[in-house]
Design a protein around this motif. Structure first.
Motif, PDB file in Angstrom:
ATOM      1  N   ILE A  14     -19.765  -4.021 -34.224  1.00  0.00           N
ATOM      2  CA  ILE A  14     -20.799  -3.097 -34.642  1.00  0.00           C
ATOM      3  C   ILE A  14     -22.159  -3.854 -34.803  1.00  0.00           C
ATOM      4  O   ILE A  14     -22.181  -5.036 -35.143  1.00  0.00           O
ATOM      5  CB  ILE A  14     -20.284  -2.439 -35.986  1.00  0.00           C
ATOM      6  N   SER A  19     -24.797  -1.245 -30.603  1.00  0.00           N
ATOM      7  CA  SER A  19     -24.792   0.052 -30.399  1.00  0.00           C
ATOM      8  C   SER A  19     -25.773   0.717 -29.197  1.00  0.00           C
ATOM      9  O   SER A  19     -25.427   1.545 -28.383  1.00  0.00           O
ATOM     10  CB  SER A  19     -24.977   0.891 -31.582  1.00  0.00           C
ATOM     11  N   ASP A  23     -24.727   2.459 -25.884  1.00  0.00           N
ATOM     12  CA  ASP A  23     -25.201   3.907 -25.629  1.00  0.00           C
ATOM     13  C   ASP A  23     -25.899   3.829 -24.311  1.00  0.00           C
ATOM     14  O   ASP A  23     -25.936   4.851 -23.511  1.00  0.00           O
ATOM     15  CB  ASP A  23     -25.855   4.420 -26.872  1.00  0.00           C
ATOM     16  N   ASP A 272     -15.792   5.199 -36.211  1.00  0.00           N
ATOM     17  CA  ASP A 272     -16.848   6.350 -35.643  1.00  0.00           C
ATOM     18  C   ASP A 272     -16.438   7.749 -35.926  1.00  0.00           C
ATOM     19  O   ASP A 272     -17.498   8.449 -36.477  1.00  0.00           O
ATOM     20  CB  ASP A 272     -17.043   6.272 -34.227  1.00  0.00           C
TER      21      ASP A 272
END
Length: 385
Positions: A14, A19, A23, A272
């Motif tokens: 993380i 991220s 994404d 999540d």
């Protein structure tokens, strides 16, 4: 296009860069491009090769970390091999090991190089000296080699100490948020209690990795603000701190010293699915970031807004202008616990359409689809140019 991404780490690890890379890569695949990620095998349970959301992920063993950067002996050879097959290399600062060898591979193979400059590289004590040496040597090579340098907010060109000499090749490519995942949902009392929130008082939510690299997120200031809120008349809010890290015990001790332990819950790592629930439970998301050098964007603020949750943050966060102009929350003074406490108190009294307005902003201006399409344009121009 065949796109090679070289972050130092990738989910399930993380972090903001992790991220972003996941994404954005996922969206690029959905737009029809081939994306390979070369990164560290940062968790023992991670496979060496796997496909995540259509993204080819190759992980390499590391021999340890220097300033939170995994050192992978195989990386220089592996990135050179991948560079020969890629149409473009996309790397990231602040991760020197992977960024610098990606730049070298780009130079040796003639492959276009894009650098997303998330934030400056800084350190504490001895690491600050090391960072200074790096910034005046290897960083300059990497940025000079880059064909395009991307920043996630326009103000960063002025606030960074290292970008001004490369201004002609700097371009803004905003972060996005997965509006299908981060969205308003119904929550039940059992979830409120399970995640450490309260059914009796207003709920605040803070999210970060709790280590020395992320001290700039301002949790110490938030805990001090909580102590001021406890002293005031009225109901003291409940603060849930999401995220684990080696500084978690120190923050817990600080909460105890400030006399706010009964009002603060350190929940550790949040999966999540529970993260979306936590954003929806919270009456207010708080991110009192301290450093414009280190806070590249503040993606968690977008996640909160996409869930319809108002925010309190500071002007160093990338979407601060939109928060102020669209009345989506309040900007507290940087590093000031009194200002932060006052901002929290003011926001908790408001009952209006801030939640829907925040959701609308994310859907219209900060979707990953729009950011990815803009990145495809940038990549395509470099390849054809």
């Amino acid at each position: 296009m065949k796109i090679l991404q070289t972050p130092v780490r990738f989910p399930p690890y993380i972090g903001g860069v992790e991220s972003y890379t996941h994404d954005m890569s996922k969206e690029l695949v959905e737009l029809g491009h081939d994306v390979t990620v070369l990164c560290a095998k940062a968790k023992e349970e991670s496979a060496y090769r796997e496909v995540i959301d259509g993204v080819e992920v190759e992980r390499l063993d590391d021999i340890g970390k220097v300033a939170q950067t995994n050192i992978m002996p195989q990386f220089p050879i592996s990135v050179l091999q991948h560079a020969r097959e890629a149409d473009i290399i996309h790397t990231h600062i602040p991760t020197p090991w992977t960024a610098d060898f990606s730049a070298l591979a780009a130079k040796l193979t003639g492959t276009p190089l894009v650098v997303t400059y998330h934030n400056d590289i800084v350190g504490n004590d001895l690491l600050d000296y090391v960072a200074s040496v790096y910034n005046h040597t290897a960083l300059r090579f990497t940025l000079a080699t880059a064909d395009k340098i991307l920043i996630t907010q326009p103000d960063y060109l002025e606030s960074s100490d290292h970008l001004h000499r490369y201004a002609e090749k700097v371009e803004v490519n905003s972060n996005g948020v997965d509006v299908d995942t981060f969205r308003p949902i119904d929550v039940v009392d059992e979830d409120v209690e399970r995640l450490g929130f309260s059914n009796e008082s207003p709920n605040l939510f803070f999210l970060s990795v709790l280590d020395d690299v992320h001290e700039y997120k301002g949790l110490d200031v938030l805990l001090e603000a909580m102590s001021l809120l406890v002293e005031r008349d009225g109901t003291t809010p409940r603060l849930v701190v999401g995220g684990g890290g080696e500084l978690k015990p120190e923050y817990e001790s600080l909460a105890s010293e400030l006399g706010v332990s009964e009002h603060v819950h350190f929940t550790g790592y949040i999966p999540d699915d529970d993260l979306v629930t936590a954003y929806n439970i919270a009456d207010l998301f708080v991110l009192p970031s301290l450093s414009s050098d280190q806070e590249g964007f503040g993606l968690v603020v977008l996640e909160a807004l996409a869930c319809g949750t108002p925010v309190v943050t500071t002007e160093v966060v990338g979407v601060s202008d939109e928060i102020e102009s669209n009345h989506l929350g309040t900007l507290a003074d940087v590093g000031c616990a009194e200002s932060l406490a006052e901002s929290i108190s003011i926001e908790l009294t408001k009952k209006d359409r801030r939640g829907q307005n925040g959701r609308d902003l994310c859907e219209k201006e900060y979707s990953w689809e729009s950011s990815a399409k803009e990145l495809v344009r940038i990549h395509s121009n470099l390849i054809s140019g």
